[in-house]
Design an enzyme around this catalytic site. Structure first.
Site, mmCIF file in Angstrom:
data_model
loop_
_atom_site.group_PDB
_atom_site.id
_atom_site.type_symbol
_atom_site.label_atom_id
_atom_site.label_comp_id
_atom_site.label_asym_id
_atom_site.label_seq_id
_atom_site.Cartn_x
_atom_site.Cartn_y
_atom_site.Cartn_z
ATOM 1 N N PRO A 77 42.187 32.477 42.274
ATOM 2 C CA PRO A 77 43.367 31.616 41.518
ATOM 3 C C PRO A 77 43.732 30.969 43.629
ATOM 4 C CG PRO A 77 44.176 34.249 42.230
ATOM 5 C CD PRO A 77 42.794 33.963 42.578
ATOM 6 N N ASP A 136 43.182 32.126 48.634
ATOM 7 C CA ASP A 136 43.230 32.820 47.643
ATOM 8 C C ASP A 136 44.352 33.627 47.071
ATOM 9 O OD1 ASP A 136 42.726 35.129 46.230
ATOM 10 O OD2 ASP A 136 40.869 35.234 46.431
ATOM 11 N N HIS A 137 45.036 33.241 46.017
ATOM 12 C CA HIS A 137 46.590 33.676 46.518
ATOM 13 C C HIS A 137 46.561 35.403 45.812
ATOM 14 C CE1 HIS A 137 51.173 33.328 46.790
ATOM 15 N NE2 HIS A 137 50.976 32.636 45.669
ATOM 16 N N ARG A 138 45.446 35.787 45.960
ATOM 17 C CA ARG A 138 45.405 37.285 45.742
ATOM 18 C C ARG A 138 45.709 38.128 46.813
ATOM 19 N NH1 ARG A 138 39.673 37.541 42.881
ATOM 20 N NH2 ARG A 138 39.053 36.225 43.772
#
Ligand code: CAO
Length: 438
Positions: free
Chosen positions: A232, A410-412
Site C-alpha cells: 500500500p 509502504d504504509h504497512r
C-alpha cells in the site's frame, strides 16, 4: 446368500427428498458406512451410508426419485460381508464417508445454521458443519463428501465448475481446480478479481505497428505491477532548498573534473538519504514475508533508477555511508555506463536498501515512484527550480533553488507522520551542506 433390504434411515423431518446421486451399482462390494447415495432437499444435502457391508444385488432407486424414511434403496447380499475391509472396493471413485454428513444449505440471505455437534445414533446421518457455497444466489450442487473434501483443502466451491450430471461438482473437479490454482502465478492466486483486459483491434481506428517489449521491460513490468498492488503506497511530497548545495557543487566541479568525476546532485542526495535512514531506521528495513516482523538492515546500499535504451534498471551502490561524494559520483557514472551498455552484472543490482529515482535531469514537478520491494521506500527527485521563498528574518521573498521530493513508502511499515519526518529531515540535510558532509 443372505439378501437384505437397505432402507432410508431416519433423516429427521425430511420427506420426499430427491435422490441426486447414486454411488453404487449392482455387483459392487461395499464396506459398512460407505456412501450409497446423496439426497438433497431445498435445505440440506446428505449422504446415506451403508448400514452393513455386503454386495449390492439390485439398486431400487434412480437419480431424481423422491424418498423418505423407510424408502427401499437397494438389496444387498450380506453373506459376502465377511470379506476383509481391505477387499471391499471403494465404490466408483467416490471416497466413502466414514461418518456420513449433512450439509445445511440455507437461503443466501440467512445466517449459517447452528451445527449440531452431538453424534446421532448409528443408523442416522451424522450432521457435520458445511459452508454453503453460492454463486449469485445459486446453490452449488455437491455431495457432502465433496463439500467436506473441498473444505479440507480450502477450495471455494462457488468458483469451481462441476462436470457431473446437471453440473454437479465431483471430487475430481475440486482436485483439478486446486491443481490449476497452484499452477497460477502468485498475483492471480491472490485472487484480485480483475476482469480480463479487453482485446482491442487498434488497427480499426488507424495505422498501427506492434513492437515486442524488451526483456528488461517485461521483467521490470512484472515486478512493478506486483509491488504496486501488494504494497500500500503513500507518496509524501516536499521541497528542499538546495541553493547553497548547488553553489557548493558547482564550486567543486573543477576539482571533480581533475579527478575525472562528474559531480552531480545525485551523489549528494545519496549521502543525505543515508543520514535520514540512520535517523529513521524503519526506512532501512524489509517486511518479513509472513508480515510478522521487520528485518532491520545495518548496512546502507542505495539503488538508483537508471534509464537505459532497453528500459529501467536499478544499479546499487554499496556501503554509501563509508564513501565520500566523489567516490559515490564516480560509481554513479560507472554503473550508469555499464547499465546503458548492458554490461551490468546481476550482483550489481542486488542488496539495495532504498532507491532514488531522479528525473531531475529530464523535467517534471513531482511524481509517484513505485517502491522497489522488498525495500519499503523510494525517493523521487524532480527538476529543481528557482522559486520565491519567504524569509521570516528579512521579511522578504528570496529567490531559492527548490528541489521537489516525492517519497513513496509502504504504509504497512511506515506511518504518515514518519513519512513527513523523513522528508523534513532530508530538507534540513540538503539545506545545509555542512550537515551533509559531517
Ligand atoms: N534538477 C535540476 N537539474 C538536475 C537535477 C535536478 N533535480 N538532476 C540532475 N540535473 C541536471 C544535472 O546537473 C545535469 O546537468 P549538467 O549536465 O548541466 O551538469 C543534467 O541534469 C543531467 O544529469 P544526469 O541525469 O545525467 O545525472 P544524474 O546524476 O542526475 O542522474 C541517472 C543519473 C542515472 C539517475 C539519470 O541519468 C537517469 O537515468 N535518470 C532517469 C531515472 C528514471 O528513469 N527514473 C524513473 C524511474 S520510474 O520510478
Amino acid at each position: 446368500m443372505s439378501i437384505k433390504e437397505v432402507l432410508v434411515p431416519d433423516i429427521g423431518n425430511f420427506k420426499d427428498i430427491e435422490v441426486i446421486e447414486i454411488m453404487v451399482a449392482a455387483g459392487d462390494s461395499i464396506a459398512a458406512d460407505a456412501s450409497l447415495m446423496t439426497v438433497e432437499s431445498d435445505k440440506a444435502a446428505m449422504d446415506i451410508p451403508a448400514p452393513f457391508a455386503g454386495t449390492v444385488t439390485e439398486v431400487k432407486l434412480k437419480v431424481g426419485d423422491k424418498v423418505s424414511e423407510g424408502s427401499l434403496i437397494l438389496m444387498m447380499d450380506t453373506a459376502s460381508a465377511a470379506a476383509p475391509a481391505a477387499a471391499a472396493p471403494v465404490v466408483k471413485s467416490f471416497t466413502p464417508a466414514a461418518t456420513p454428513v449433512v450439509a445445511e444449505v440455507p437461503a443466501p440471505s440467512q445466517p449459517a445454521p447452528e451445527v449440531p455437534t452431538q453424534k446421532p445414533p448409528r443408523s442416522q446421518p451424522d450432521p457435520v458443519a458445511a459452508h454453503p457455497h453460492f454463486e449469485a444466489g445459486k446453490t452449488t450442487h455437491a455431495s457432502p463428501a465433496v463439500r467436506r473434501f473441498a473444505r479440507e483443502l480450502g477450495a471455494d466451491l462457488s468458483r469451481i465448475k462441476g462436470s457431473g450430471p446437471r453440473g454437479r461438482l465431483l471430487k475430481e473437479d475440486v482436485q483439478n481446480w486446486i491443481k490449476a490454482e497452484l499452477a497460477k502465478p502468485t498475483g492471480e492466486a491472490i485472487g484480485l478479481g480483475f476482469t480480463p483486459a479487453p482485446v482491442i483491434d487498434f488497427g480499426q481506428f488507424g495505422e498501427v505497428d506492434t513492437q515486442a517489449l524488451s526483456r528488461i521491460k517485461k521483467l521490470s513490468g512484472v515486478n512493478l505491477h506486483r509491488n504496486w498492488v501488494t504494497a500500500p503506497h503513500v507518496t509524501q511530497f516536499d521541497e528542499a532548498d538546495i541553493t547553497d548545495l548547488e553553489d557548493f557543487r558547482k564550486s567543486m566541479q573543477d576539482e571533480a573534473g581533475r579527478r575525472g568525476v562528474k559531480l552531480t546532485l545525485l551523489a549528494f542526495m545519496m549521502k543525505a538519504v543515508v543520514n535520514a535512514l540512520r535517523t529513521f531506521p524503519t526506512f532501512n528495513a524489509s517486511l518479513a514475508v509472513d508480515g510478522e516482523s521487520l528485518i532491520m538492515k545495518k548496512y546502507f546500499h542505495i539503488g538508483f533508477a537508471c534509464d537505459t535504451p532497453d528500459g529501467l534498471v536499478v544499479p546499487v551502490i554499496r556501503d554509501v555511508n563509508k564513501k565520500d561524494v566523489m567516490d559515490i559520483a564516480r560509481e554513479l557514472t560507472e554503473l550508469s555506463e555499464l547499465a546503458r551498455e548492458r554490461k551490468l552484472k546481476v550482483d550489481a543490482m542486488q542488496g539495495g536498501c532504498f532507491t532514488i529515482s531522479s528525473l531531475g535531469g529530464i523535467g517534471g514537478t513531482k511524481f509517484t515512484p513505485i517502491i522497489n520491494c522488498p525495500e519499503v521506500a523510494i525517493l523521487g527527485l524532480s527538476r529543481a527550480e528557482m522559486k520565491p521563498v519567504w524569509n521570516k528574518a528579512s521579511k522578504s521573498f528570496e529567490p531559492r533553488l527548490m528541489l521537489p521530493l516525492s517519497l513513496s513508502y509502504d504504509h504497512r511499515v511506515i506511518d504518515g507522520a514518519d513519512g513527513a519526518r523523513f522528508t523534513s529531515h532530508l530538507r534540513l540535510m540538503l539545506s545545509d551542506v555542512r550537515r551533509l558532509l559531517l
